[in-house]
Design an enzyme around this catalytic site. Sequence first.
Site, PDB file in Angstrom:
ATOM      1  N   ASP A  84       0.815  -1.211   0.000  1.00 49.90           N
ATOM      2  CA  ASP A  84       0.000   0.000   0.000  1.00 49.90           C
ATOM      3  C   ASP A  84       0.851   1.264   0.000  1.00 49.90           C
ATOM      4  O   ASP A  84       2.074   1.211   0.198  1.00 49.90           O
ATOM      5  CB  ASP A  84      -0.960  -0.016   1.202  1.00 49.90           C
ATOM      6  CG  ASP A  84      -0.301  -0.470   2.495  1.00 49.90           C
ATOM      7  OD1 ASP A  84       0.937  -0.486   2.549  1.00 49.90           O
ATOM      8  OD2 ASP A  84      -1.017  -0.812   3.440  1.00 49.90           O
ATOM      9  N   ASN A 153      -7.567  -2.827  14.217  1.00 51.34           N
ATOM     10  CA  ASN A 153      -8.959  -3.136  13.858  1.00 51.34           C
ATOM     11  C   ASN A 153      -9.037  -4.354  12.931  1.00 51.34           C
ATOM     12  O   ASN A 153     -10.080  -4.626  12.362  1.00 51.34           O
ATOM     13  CB  ASN A 153      -9.622  -1.915  13.201  1.00 51.34           C
ATOM     14  CG  ASN A 153      -8.898  -1.475  11.939  1.00 51.34           C
ATOM     15  OD1 ASN A 153      -7.955  -2.123  11.504  1.00 51.34           O
ATOM     16  ND2 ASN A 153      -9.356  -0.394  11.336  1.00 51.34           N
ATOM     17  N   HIS A 155      -7.216  -4.733  10.177  1.00 49.07           N
ATOM     18  CA  HIS A 155      -6.914  -4.475   8.761  1.00 49.07           C
ATOM     19  C   HIS A 155      -5.621  -5.150   8.329  1.00 49.07           C
ATOM     20  O   HIS A 155      -4.713  -5.365   9.130  1.00 49.07           O
ATOM     21  CB  HIS A 155      -6.936  -2.967   8.428  1.00 49.07           C
ATOM     22  CG  HIS A 155      -5.785  -2.167   8.922  1.00 49.07           C
ATOM     23  ND1 HIS A 155      -5.903  -0.863   9.361  1.00 49.07           N
ATOM     24  CD2 HIS A 155      -4.466  -2.452   9.041  1.00 49.07           C
ATOM     25  CE1 HIS A 155      -4.727  -0.399   9.708  1.00 49.07           C
ATOM     26  NE2 HIS A 155      -3.840  -1.346   9.528  1.00 49.07           N
ATOM     27  N   GLU A 160      -9.755  -2.002   5.397  1.00 49.51           N
ATOM     28  CA  GLU A 160     -10.382  -1.708   6.684  1.00 49.51           C
ATOM     29  C   GLU A 160     -11.629  -2.584   6.879  1.00 49.51           C
ATOM     30  O   GLU A 160     -12.176  -3.111   5.897  1.00 49.51           O
ATOM     31  CB  GLU A 160     -10.795  -0.233   6.718  1.00 49.51           C
ATOM     32  CG  GLU A 160      -9.652   0.749   6.477  1.00 49.51           C
ATOM     33  CD  GLU A 160      -8.786   0.991   7.703  1.00 49.51           C
ATOM     34  OE1 GLU A 160      -8.711   0.106   8.581  1.00 49.51           O
ATOM     35  OE2 GLU A 160      -8.169   2.063   7.779  1.00 49.51           O
TER      36      GLU A 160
HETATM   37  C1  F6R Z   1       1.564  -1.510   6.240  1.00 51.81           C
HETATM   38  C2  F6R Z   1       0.212  -1.963   6.318  1.00 51.81           C
HETATM   39  C3  F6R Z   1      -0.582  -2.005   7.577  1.00 51.81           C
HETATM   40  C4  F6R Z   1       0.243  -2.391   8.813  1.00 51.81           C
HETATM   41  C5  F6R Z   1      -0.635  -2.396  10.061  1.00 51.81           C
HETATM   42  C6  F6R Z   1       0.170  -2.696  11.312  1.00 51.81           C
HETATM   43  O1  F6R Z   1       2.055  -1.565   4.913  1.00 51.81           O
HETATM   44  O2  F6R Z   1      -0.326  -2.286   5.311  1.00 51.81           O
HETATM   45  O3  F6R Z   1      -1.637  -2.925   7.416  1.00 51.81           O
HETATM   46  O4  F6R Z   1       0.817  -3.640   8.614  1.00 51.81           O
HETATM   47  O5  F6R Z   1      -1.257  -1.155  10.208  1.00 51.81           O
HETATM   48  O6  F6R Z   1       1.047  -1.642  11.542  1.00 51.81           O
HETATM   49  P1  F6R Z   1       2.164  -1.721  12.675  1.00 51.81           P
HETATM   50  O7  F6R Z   1       3.101  -2.805  12.270  1.00 51.81           O
HETATM   51  O8  F6R Z   1       2.836  -0.373  12.638  1.00 51.81           O
HETATM   52  O9  F6R Z   1       1.464  -2.010  13.952  1.00 51.81           O
END
Ligand code: F6R
Length: 260
Positions: A84, A153, A155, A160
């Site tokens: 992303d 959440n 994701h 989401e």
């Molecule tokens: C990052 C991504 C997100 C993260 C998720 C967890 O490219 O796509 O889905 O993997 O938000 O983030 P952290 O590791 O910072 O807790």
Amino acid sequence: MKNSNKYCWIIRKEVTKMRVLKTADYNEMSRKAANIIAAQVITKPDCVLGLATGSSPIGTYKELIRMYENGDLDFSQVKSVNLDEYKGLPRENDQSYYYFMNDNLFNHINIDKANTNVPNGMEPDAEKECARYEELIKSYGGADLQLLGLGHNGHIGFNEPAEQFDKVTHCVDLQPSTIEANKRFFASADDVPKQAYTMGIGTIMNAKKIVVVVSGEDKAEIVKKAFFGPVTPNVPASILQFHPDVTVVCDAAAYSKVEE
Ligand code: F6R
């Protein structure tokens, strides 16, 4: 679900082949995940790696860099596709995922940067950029291994919680909780971009192998829901229970609610 072993593998045979590996801490989680990725690169040097940003994979990337520096890994033929990117953030912005990947991995290994791909957040035409990115992944034959983090959440990528699973790369409006979680990287919540381009759940599920890294007590509730609860688009990561080759590498703190 009680398990007193310090380290354990749980193979959820009842519905899925999902493997959940509990590690002592973040460092061990990172080493284990890096070893799985290293095995992929060694057994298929021209593999396609799907990569993630965020705090969870930073230790994994550090380990991969260490293995490269030791002469144990060669990334010269590897291609990469990132999950992303924020919409509207230039690549030079140190909060862009393009910048993150160069800073945390690509600048330190011998990957050919021409073979690394992150959605172009500066393309204003969402439909055009998402179609281009999906097509690119398809032209690579999909990811051999996709690395994921897990949002609070549920994701994955920026998929989401929703009424349905989005199939392909698309543009999303970030949820307030995601903006809140990511504001630590920006001057204020107002500076966090409100939209992002992300691989879809279908794109992610097409990866041949998936590795999820999860760390910290604040993820304990969602680990239980996503990997031990019902499969629902309200918890997007729960769909991973239906993938044939997923390894969740989870530290003891993130695993703690599973054992309750
Ligand atoms: C990052 C991504 C997100 C993260 C998720 C967890 O490219 O796509 O889905 O993997 O938000 O983030 P952290 O590791 O910072 O807790």
